[in-house]
Design an enzyme around this catalytic site. Structure first.
Site, PDB file in Angstrom:
ATOM      1  N   ARG A  28     -28.820   6.419  75.302  1.00  0.00           N
ATOM      2  CA  ARG A  28     -28.440   7.501  76.237  1.00  0.00           C
ATOM      3  C   ARG A  28     -27.813   6.923  77.511  1.00  0.00           C
ATOM      4  NH1 ARG A  28     -32.128   9.109  72.695  1.00  0.00           N
ATOM      5  NH2 ARG A  28     -32.465  11.320  72.220  1.00  0.00           N
ATOM      6  N   SER A 169     -36.567  17.512  66.129  1.00  0.00           N
ATOM      7  CA  SER A 169     -35.818  16.255  66.123  1.00  0.00           C
ATOM      8  C   SER A 169     -35.064  16.080  67.434  1.00  0.00           C
ATOM      9  CB  SER A 169     -34.829  16.248  64.948  1.00  0.00           C
ATOM     10  OG  SER A 169     -33.778  15.347  65.219  1.00  0.00           O
ATOM     11  N   ASP A 317     -41.988   7.199  64.926  1.00  0.00           N
ATOM     12  CA  ASP A 317     -41.532   5.828  64.644  1.00  0.00           C
ATOM     13  C   ASP A 317     -42.704   4.857  64.500  1.00  0.00           C
ATOM     14  OD1 ASP A 317     -38.939   6.690  64.747  1.00  0.00           O
ATOM     15  OD2 ASP A 317     -38.541   5.958  66.767  1.00  0.00           O
TER      16      ASP A 317
HETATM   17  C1  S3P Z   1     -34.657   9.192  68.419  1.00  0.00           C
HETATM   18  C2  S3P Z   1     -35.331  10.227  67.884  1.00  0.00           C
HETATM   19  C3  S3P Z   1     -36.262  10.117  66.754  1.00  0.00           C
HETATM   20  C4  S3P Z   1     -36.587   8.664  66.388  1.00  0.00           C
HETATM   21  C5  S3P Z   1     -35.413   7.760  66.503  1.00  0.00           C
HETATM   22  C6  S3P Z   1     -34.784   7.827  67.883  1.00  0.00           C
HETATM   23  C7  S3P Z   1     -33.787   9.434  69.588  1.00  0.00           C
HETATM   24  O1  S3P Z   1     -35.692  10.774  65.663  1.00  0.00           O
HETATM   25  O2  S3P Z   1     -37.139   8.596  65.101  1.00  0.00           O
HETATM   26  O3  S3P Z   1     -35.795   6.412  66.239  1.00  0.00           O
HETATM   27  O4  S3P Z   1     -33.441   8.469  70.289  1.00  0.00           O
HETATM   28  O5  S3P Z   1     -33.435  10.600  69.830  1.00  0.00           O
HETATM   29  P1  S3P Z   1     -35.868  12.371  65.468  1.00  0.00           P
HETATM   30  O6  S3P Z   1     -36.469  12.921  66.719  1.00  0.00           O
HETATM   31  O7  S3P Z   1     -34.511  12.882  65.212  1.00  0.00           O
HETATM   32  O8  S3P Z   1     -36.814  12.498  64.318  1.00  0.00           O
END
Ligand code: S3P
Length: 440
Positions: A28, A169, A317
């Site tokens: 980000r 997500s 994770d």
């Molecule tokens: C992430 C969101 C997660 C995570 C990924 C990083 C992010 O996925 O598993 O390693 O940086 O937005 P989701 O929230 O889409 O499951």
């Protein structure tokens, strides 16, 4: 494929270790800096392959991103300054790069193509393409279901939508909020339960964003203005491997300074504490809108606790390494409501079930999780990482308490998120001669 063989030393982990910058925030930081009109300095950026892919994609769209000393510098091009890439945007293993970029590319007046490695090319992208199509973007996919998928995004004028996501997500939510930076009217995303919230925190700091726990809404803006120095805290998800290692190896006591303790990221610590782990957060402060602090962990006997419900997106994770903790906990750990694990870098339910059985653990795969019986004496084995960094690192921690050598295939995947992981393993192992690496 690179292979590592770890011989069990059962050496306690004692001392201090630094984990690299938070992966989610690093992506980000590059993205928002590139979209600003300023020169932004970034400290403690994760130099893992996933983030390097995000950097490479923005460079292909005309953004100057350089490393100077320990800092990264991004010269933002503004919301209307990205250029059409002349090559495919290669996202490697990174779902975050792909999905977040899709949100941005959906709003650009050019066509672009995205692809990745064999694991990424099989991961579901409709969850992002469908709502972005409703906003007005056009997608076409070549090679769906194969390791060679290429997604073409034809961006353009977008209209805001009020979208209810079927999955919690952060990647889906962020893709839509990023698209909303350019869309006509309001863009809202409602999630079934809250996913990690870094994007809202960043957006709230730079513009007006409305958020009522599960619904976030954003309006288009002309310009993004950021503080000129962005400091990134350590990655809790990386720390988690050593938090579990110190919790299961008798005699251990470690300190991990300056880790991101945002509650939507660090929930695995709460679960481990419920299992009996001795973990404390110290010197808590705020860094760029995120909670940060030191984590102290010492060995403690663990017992099973259910891992389920709305907390799952806050530790998604960490589930592979929590499975290793569960194998060392007395009783049956039931992990449920975690079907999302099936669409991560590997099908982490199936893979963890197979690997734990190979190590001699009594484990059962269920539709949305696993049942793991502890406390098990782990056997050494030859295991694969399935192109999944978190599987490779979980197996390395299991090796610490196994009663025979563990050979892990495909350890290059660790570079995705944790360069320096093996050096820390080596540092904590008092018998370096027992540690060998071999490249095929
Ligand atoms: C992430 C969101 C997660 C995570 C990924 C990083 C992010 O996925 O598993 O390693 O940086 O937005 P989701 O929230 O889409 O499951």
């Amino acid at each position: 494929m690179n292979t590592i063989t770890l011989h069990p030393t059962k050496t306690p982990l004692t001392g201090t270790l630094q984990v690299p910058g938070d992966k989610s925030i690093s992506h980000r930081a590059i993205i928002f800096s590139a979209l600003s009109e300023q020169k932004i300095r970034i400290q403690n950026l994760l130099e893992g392959e996933d983030v390097l892919c995000t950097i490479d994609c923005f460079r292909k769209m005309g953004v100057c991103i350089e490393k100077q000393g320990d800092e990264w510098r991004v010269q933002g091009v503004g919301l209307r300054g990205l250029k059409q890439p002349s090559e495919i945007l290669y996202c490697g293993n990174s779902g975050t790069t792909t999905r977040l970029l899709m949100g941005i590319l959906a709003a650009q007046n050019f066509e672009s193509k995205l692809s990745g490695d064999a694991s990424l090319n099989k991961r579901p992208m409709k969850r992002v393409m469908e709502p972005l199509s409703q906003m007005g973007a056009q997608f076409s996919v070549e090679g769906e279901g194969t390791a060679h998928r290429i997604i073409t995004v034809k961006g353009g004028h977008l209209k805001g939508i009020d979208y209810t996501s079927p999955v919690a997500s952060a990647q889906v939510k962020t893709a839509l909020l990023l698209a909303g930076l350019w869309a006509e009217g309001e863009t809202s995303v409602t999630e079934p339960s809250l996913s990690r919230d870094h994007t809202e925190r960043i957006l709230r700091a730079v513009m007006c964003v409305e958020a009522d726990s599960l619904k976030v809404s954003i309006q288009a803006v002309q310009k993004i203005t950021l503080p000129e120095l962005w400091k990134i805290p350590g990655d809790f998800s990386s720390a988690a491997f050593f938090i579990v290692a110190a919790s299961i190896v008798p005699g251990s006591e470690i300190l991990i300074p300056d880790v991101n303790l945002n509650p939507t990221r660090s929930a695995a610590a709460g679960v481990l504490k419920k299992m009996g782990a001795k973990i404390s957060f110290e010197k808590e402060s705020l860094l760029a809108g995120e909670e940060m602090g030191d984590i102290r962990v010492s060995f403690a006997p663990l017992h099973a606790t259910p891992i389920q419900g709305e907390i799952i997106p806050w530790l998604i994770d960490e589930i592979p390494i929590l499975c290793i903790a569960a194998s060392q906990a007395e009783g049956e750990t039931i992990i449920s409501d975690a079907a999302e694990l099936r669409v991560k870098e590997s099908d982490r339910i199936e893979v963890m079930c197979n690997l734990l059985s190979q190590l001699g653990v009594s484990v059962e795969e269920i539709k949305d999780g696993l049942k793991i019986k502890g406390k098990a004496l782990l056997k050494g084995a030859r295991v694969q990482s399935f192109l999944d960094h978190r599987i490779a690192m979980s197996m390395a921690i299991a090796a610490w308490v196994a009663d025979g050598p563990m050979t892990i295939e495909g350890v290059e995947s660790v570079l995705t998120s944790f360069p320096g992981f093996w050096e820390i393993v080596r540092y904590f192992s008092s018998k370096p001669n027992n540690y060998s690496t071999k490249a095929y």
